[in-house]
Design an enzyme around this catalytic site. Structure first.
Site, PDB file in Angstrom:
ATOM      1  CE  LYS A  73      -3.884  -2.123   1.895  1.00 41.80           C
ATOM      2  NZ  LYS A  73      -3.351  -3.489   1.737  1.00 41.80           N
TER       3      LYS A  73
HETATM    4  C1  LIG Z   1      -4.824  -4.489   0.722  1.00 44.29           C
HETATM    5  C2  LIG Z   1      -3.332  -6.333   1.082  1.00 44.29           C
HETATM    6  C3  LIG Z   1      -3.712  -6.574   0.234  1.00 44.29           C
HETATM    7  C4  LIG Z   1      -5.567  -6.816  -0.510  1.00 44.29           C
HETATM    8  O1  LIG Z   1      -4.903  -6.142  -1.495  1.00 44.29           O
HETATM    9  P1  LIG Z   1      -6.479  -5.463  -1.991  1.00 44.29           P
HETATM   10  O2  LIG Z   1      -5.961  -4.062  -3.167  1.00 44.29           O
HETATM   11  O3  LIG Z   1      -7.398  -4.574  -1.416  1.00 44.29           O
HETATM   12  O4  LIG Z   1      -6.985  -6.337  -3.158  1.00 44.29           O
HETATM   13  C5  LIG Z   1      -3.481  -8.001  -0.233  1.00 44.29           C
HETATM   14  N1  LIG Z   1      -1.747  -8.255   0.578  1.00 44.29           N
HETATM   15  C6  LIG Z   1      -1.953  -7.414   1.588  1.00 44.29           C
HETATM   16  C7  LIG Z   1      -0.097  -7.555   2.219  1.00 44.29           C
HETATM   17  C8  LIG Z   1      -2.360  -6.344   1.810  1.00 44.29           C
HETATM   18  O5  LIG Z   1      -1.483  -4.553   2.097  1.00 44.29           O
END
Ligand SMILES: *Cc1c(COP(=O)(O)O)cnc(C)c1O
Length: 474
Positions: free
Chosen positions: A115
């Site tokens: 993120k």
């Molecule tokens: C947020 C997250 C996801 C999921 O991603 P999306 O964009 O919500 O599908 C998967 N793995 C990790 C480590 C995350 O932080």
């Protein structure tokens, strides 16, 4: 570039520019913003991308979405600053784990999860627009431990933003807590609420519902559905693609999926011209998307905890963007379908919608046992430690990726040190924190316990927003 809401009736021809979409996040009608058209790169442009730095590539990919909201030089400066602190020169490096098989490492940012790749950009874009408008905002949010630090790192030291994050006292892991409570920036406050995560969420909702308070402090949220996040995530698909030979070689991607934001960015990369052979989602036991792709039925069930908590969700909010596209961009019909989904827990979707979705995306469901087995297998094969989310991507890639020799890329969305216990349980090795966080467990920490009480929390926020930074900060 202009944007519309996914729930906007076709008779309403109003469009918004990037700046308004960035600040609004969610559309007032409850829909998500999407561009009116997707820009496309030529093969020659993509070949030229092979020579660019990550920030330069990001400027190429974001420029058409940003339109005239930012000058090219200002955009590039923001992107260079956003990625300067990442701990790998390539920012999103590829790591080969088998023949034609790669991990795309998306854990080189400040909170060692993917993120950061979008939020580091979003915080800076937000701040630049607020400065231009002479405005400030107060971000408030609740976290169970996982997302709070990414929001804090996105907002820390931004001049026009204050951020307050509520977390349940004593109920996060030490690493999660310390990633929040050791940040010293004066515009960041973390509150250890005497209650559960649900209490924290209720308190945040209550603050937003308190209209005088909301207006006085210009409350805002770090929205998981902001279009700018999607756009920033498109970049690493291009980075990996051109490094592996695109546009002359097609690439398969496998993505551990929760809210559908990450894989949707892969879909947009393909729409922008990147040759994607296969786009595979991996879900955990919370498998609403897997069930939809397999059966055409989208039905809400309860959320159950798994080894991959960042994917423990009930409804994948960004999926609405894909639905809008595959069901003929009919905002009125989609608004009705989403209202029905909210009411009954069942999404009415036609056979054509289902078939169109299946034509774009494949899915694999990975339970905790297969997650553990994949971590163990990749460790045996390569010595590489995978976090549980990344392991789901590898399992999905191996199960459903193209087997004809086109490169297969699994998105490694978190560093193994973020989820060390299961990694150690399976491999016998405790994954160490990367160098830039190695002293996390000994950094001075500042916890601010506070009652599960709206008045107490609002008073704290009021006393500690900009200009009141002396407050409780010694
Ligand atoms: C947020 C997250 C996801 C999921 O991603 P999306 O964009 O919500 O599908 C998967 N793995 C990790 C480590 C995350 O932080």
């Amino acid at each position: 570039m202009r944007y519309i809401s996914t729930r906007q009736p076709a008779t309403n021809r109003e469009t918004l520019g990037f700046e308004d979409v960035l600040i609004a996040g969610l559309a007032p009608d409850g829909g998500l913003y999407v561009p009116t058209e997707i820009p496309k790169f030529s093969a020659a442009e993509m070949r030229r991308f092979r020579q660019l730095s990550y920030a330069e590539l990001a400027a190429e990919v974001l420029a058409p979405f940003v339109g005239d909201a930012f000058h090219r030089d200002e955009l590039l400066a923001i992107l260079e600053d956003a990625y300067a602190g990442f701990d790998h020169r390539a920012v999103a490096p590829l790591n080969q784990i088998g023949s034609g098989e790669f991990l795309l490492e998306l854990f080189h940012g400040p909170t060692i999860a993917f993120k950061d790749y979008a939020l580091q950009v979003l915080g800076r874009l937000f701040d630049a627009v607020l400065a231009r408008r002479g405005e400030r905002v107060t971000i408030v949010g609740a976290t169970s431990g996982d997302t709070g630090s990414a929001a804090i790192e996105a907002c820390r030291d931004r001049e026009n933003i204050d951020i307050f994050i509520l977390y349940p006292h004593g109920r996060t892991s030490a690493v999660q807590r310390r990633q929040m409570t050791t940040v010293k920036s004066p515009n960041v406050r973390t509150l250890a609420v005497e209650g559960s995560f649900d209490d924290c969420q209720d308190l945040v909702k209550a603050m937003f519902a308190d209209v005088p308070f909301r207006n006085r402090h210009r409350l805002s949220a770090v929205n998981s559905i902001n279009w700018a996040r999607i756009a920033a995530q498109v970049v690493y698909y291009f980075a990996a693609g051109v490094a592996l030979g695109a546009p002359d070689v097609p690439i398969s991607f496998a993505v551990p999926t929760g809210n559908f934001g990450n894989v949707y960015a892969g879909h947009i990369a393909r729409a922008m011209g990147l040759p994607v052979a296969e786009l595979v989602i991996g879900t955990n036991r919370n498998d609403i998307l897997y069930r939809f792709i397999e059966t055409g039925e989208m039905r809400i069930t309860s959320v159950e905890p798994s080894l991959s908590p960042s994917m423990d969700i009930q409804v994948s909010s960004n999926f609405e963007r894909l639905l809008f596209e595959v069901s003929g961009r009919d905002g009125a019909a989609l608004a009705a379908a989403m209202a029905e989904f909210r009411k009954s827990g069942h999404l009415p979707a036609s056979r054509e919608t289902w078939n169109a979705t299946r034509g774009l995306i494949r899915a694999h469901r990975v339970d905790d046992d297969e997650t553990r087995a994949t971590i163990a297998q990749v460790y045996r094969e390569t010595g590489e430690l995978l976090d549980p989310h990344s392991a789901i991507a590898v399992a999905a890639s191996r199960a459903k990726g193209r087997k004809d020799g086109t490169p297969r890329v699994a998105l490694a969305c978190a560093h193994p040190a973020k989820f060390p216990d299961v990694v150690e349980e399976v491999t016998g090795r405790y994954p160490p924190l990367p160098a830039h966080m190695a002293d996390l467990m000994t950094r001075p920490e500042r916890e601010t316990p506070i009652a599960n009480d709206l008045a107490a929390i609002e008073a704290y926020v009021a006393a500690n927003v900009a200009g009141n930074n002396e407050g409780s900060r010694a």
